[in-house]
Write an enzyme that holds these catalytic residues in place. Structure first.
Site, mmCIF file in Angstrom:
data_model
loop_
_atom_site.group_PDB
_atom_site.id
_atom_site.type_symbol
_atom_site.label_atom_id
_atom_site.label_comp_id
_atom_site.label_asym_id
_atom_site.label_seq_id
_atom_site.Cartn_x
_atom_site.Cartn_y
_atom_site.Cartn_z
ATOM 1 N N ASP A 191 1.435 -1.280 0.088
ATOM 2 C CA ASP A 191 0.364 -0.234 0.056
ATOM 3 C C ASP A 191 1.077 1.724 0.265
ATOM 4 O O ASP A 191 1.769 1.711 1.004
ATOM 5 C CB ASP A 191 -0.922 0.079 1.063
ATOM 6 N N ILE A 192 0.353 2.864 -0.820
ATOM 7 C CA ILE A 192 1.591 3.078 -1.302
ATOM 8 C C ILE A 192 0.851 4.159 0.412
ATOM 9 O O ILE A 192 2.641 5.223 0.661
ATOM 10 C CB ILE A 192 0.776 4.574 -2.268
ATOM 11 N N ASN A 209 -12.978 -3.197 2.469
ATOM 12 C CA ASN A 209 -13.991 -2.072 2.257
ATOM 13 C C ASN A 209 -15.162 -2.434 1.432
ATOM 14 O O ASN A 209 -14.759 -2.525 0.152
ATOM 15 C CB ASN A 209 -13.384 -0.855 2.227
ATOM 16 N N GLY A 247 -15.111 3.399 4.011
ATOM 17 C CA GLY A 247 -13.919 4.687 2.897
ATOM 18 C C GLY A 247 -13.306 3.557 2.333
ATOM 19 O O GLY A 247 -12.305 4.283 2.067
ATOM 20 N N GLN A 248 -14.623 3.167 0.964
ATOM 21 C CA GLN A 248 -14.142 2.177 -0.216
ATOM 22 C C GLN A 248 -13.228 3.829 -0.844
ATOM 23 O O GLN A 248 -14.454 4.814 -1.638
ATOM 24 C CB GLN A 248 -15.040 1.395 -0.853
ATOM 25 N N HIS A 252 -10.213 -5.553 -3.693
ATOM 26 C CA HIS A 252 -8.431 -5.768 -3.017
ATOM 27 C C HIS A 252 -8.842 -5.238 -0.754
ATOM 28 O O HIS A 252 -9.910 -5.306 -0.188
ATOM 29 C CB HIS A 252 -7.861 -3.984 -2.667
ATOM 30 N N LEU A 253 -7.585 -6.789 -0.380
ATOM 31 C CA LEU A 253 -8.300 -7.114 0.208
ATOM 32 C C LEU A 253 -6.732 -6.891 1.024
ATOM 33 O O LEU A 253 -5.732 -6.922 0.401
ATOM 34 C CB LEU A 253 -7.450 -8.603 0.308
ATOM 35 N N HIS A 254 -7.196 -5.670 2.751
ATOM 36 C CA HIS A 254 -5.957 -4.961 3.244
ATOM 37 C C HIS A 254 -5.540 -6.419 3.665
ATOM 38 O O HIS A 254 -5.986 -6.409 3.749
ATOM 39 C CB HIS A 254 -6.521 -3.983 3.659
HETATM 40 P P1 AMP Z 1 -10.086 1.656 -0.080
HETATM 41 O O1 AMP Z 1 -9.781 2.899 1.108
HETATM 42 O O2 AMP Z 1 -10.855 0.385 1.043
HETATM 43 O O3 AMP Z 1 -10.635 1.343 -1.026
HETATM 44 O O4 AMP Z 1 -8.072 1.172 -0.044
HETATM 45 C C1 AMP Z 1 -7.509 2.128 -1.188
HETATM 46 C C2 AMP Z 1 -5.756 1.883 -0.815
HETATM 47 O O5 AMP Z 1 -5.136 1.660 -2.328
HETATM 48 C C3 AMP Z 1 -5.245 2.806 -0.281
HETATM 49 O O6 AMP Z 1 -5.472 2.239 0.891
HETATM 50 C C4 AMP Z 1 -4.332 3.857 -0.498
HETATM 51 O O7 AMP Z 1 -3.471 4.306 0.448
HETATM 52 C C5 AMP Z 1 -3.685 2.802 -1.748
HETATM 53 N N1 AMP Z 1 -3.790 3.113 -2.720
HETATM 54 C C6 AMP Z 1 -3.948 3.987 -3.452
HETATM 55 N N2 AMP Z 1 -3.350 4.884 -4.954
HETATM 56 C C7 AMP Z 1 -2.168 3.530 -4.325
HETATM 57 C C8 AMP Z 1 -0.953 2.861 -5.680
HETATM 58 N N3 AMP Z 1 -0.673 3.647 -6.631
HETATM 59 N N4 AMP Z 1 -0.439 2.481 -5.175
HETATM 60 C C9 AMP Z 1 -0.744 1.815 -4.061
HETATM 61 N N5 AMP Z 1 -1.164 1.655 -3.146
HETATM 62 C C10 AMP Z 1 -2.498 2.770 -3.237
#
Ligand code: AMP
Ligand code: ZN
Length: 113
Positions: free
Chosen positions: A29-30, A86, A92-93, A99-101
């Site tokens: 995750d970024i 999410n 908070g999506q 995606h699975l965190h």
């Molecule tokens: P969500 O809020 O559950 O939709 O999660 C989206 C996730 O994607 C967040 O934790 C962001 O930090 C992550 N994210 C957004 N852009 C990137 C990227 N380019 N590379 C890696 N993670 C990212």
């Protein structure tokens, strides 16, 4: 389709890949919220968990299997970790490609905020 995670799958946008097979990609995750914060995604575009169809059940199982493998390889399996998906705005999506965190490496509080 203008999807950030499809672009990561297609390598149009760079990511730090930690796992890849024919169906699944996992990358860091970024904006990490824990010492280990990895996103595990299907290469197939599915917008939200509400859009998972019966034909995707195997794929979703593979998503969890990949998450387990990553947790084991990073030595967070035994101490514990959190898997979060999410769905939609109030959860908070922000990226509409499921995606699975995987969050681990620190104690997790409950309930989440
Ligand atoms: P969500 O809020 O559950 O939709 O999660 C989206 C996730 O994607 C967040 O934790 C962001 O930090 C992550 N994210 C957004 N852009 C990137 C990227 N380019 N590379 C890696 N993670 C990212
Ligand atoms: Zn996508």
């Amino acid at each position: 389709m203008d999807c950030l995670f499809c672009k990561i799958v297609n390598k149009q946008i760079a990511s730090k890949i930690v796992y890849e097979d024919d169906m699944i990609l996992a990358f860091e995750d970024i904006n990490p919220q824990a010492p280990l914060h990895v996103l595990v995604i299907p290469k197939k575009h599915i917008s939200t968990s509400l859009d998972i169809k019966e034909e995707d059940f195997r794929l979703i199982g593979s998503l969890y299997a990949a998450a387990n493998k990553i947790a084991l390889e990073n030595n967070i399996a035994e101490r514990g970790f959190r898997l979060v998906m999410n769905c939609n705005k109030e959860a908070g999506q922000t990226v509409f490609h499921i995606h699975l965190h995987i969050l681990g490496g620190r104690p997790m509080r409950w309930p989440p905020g």
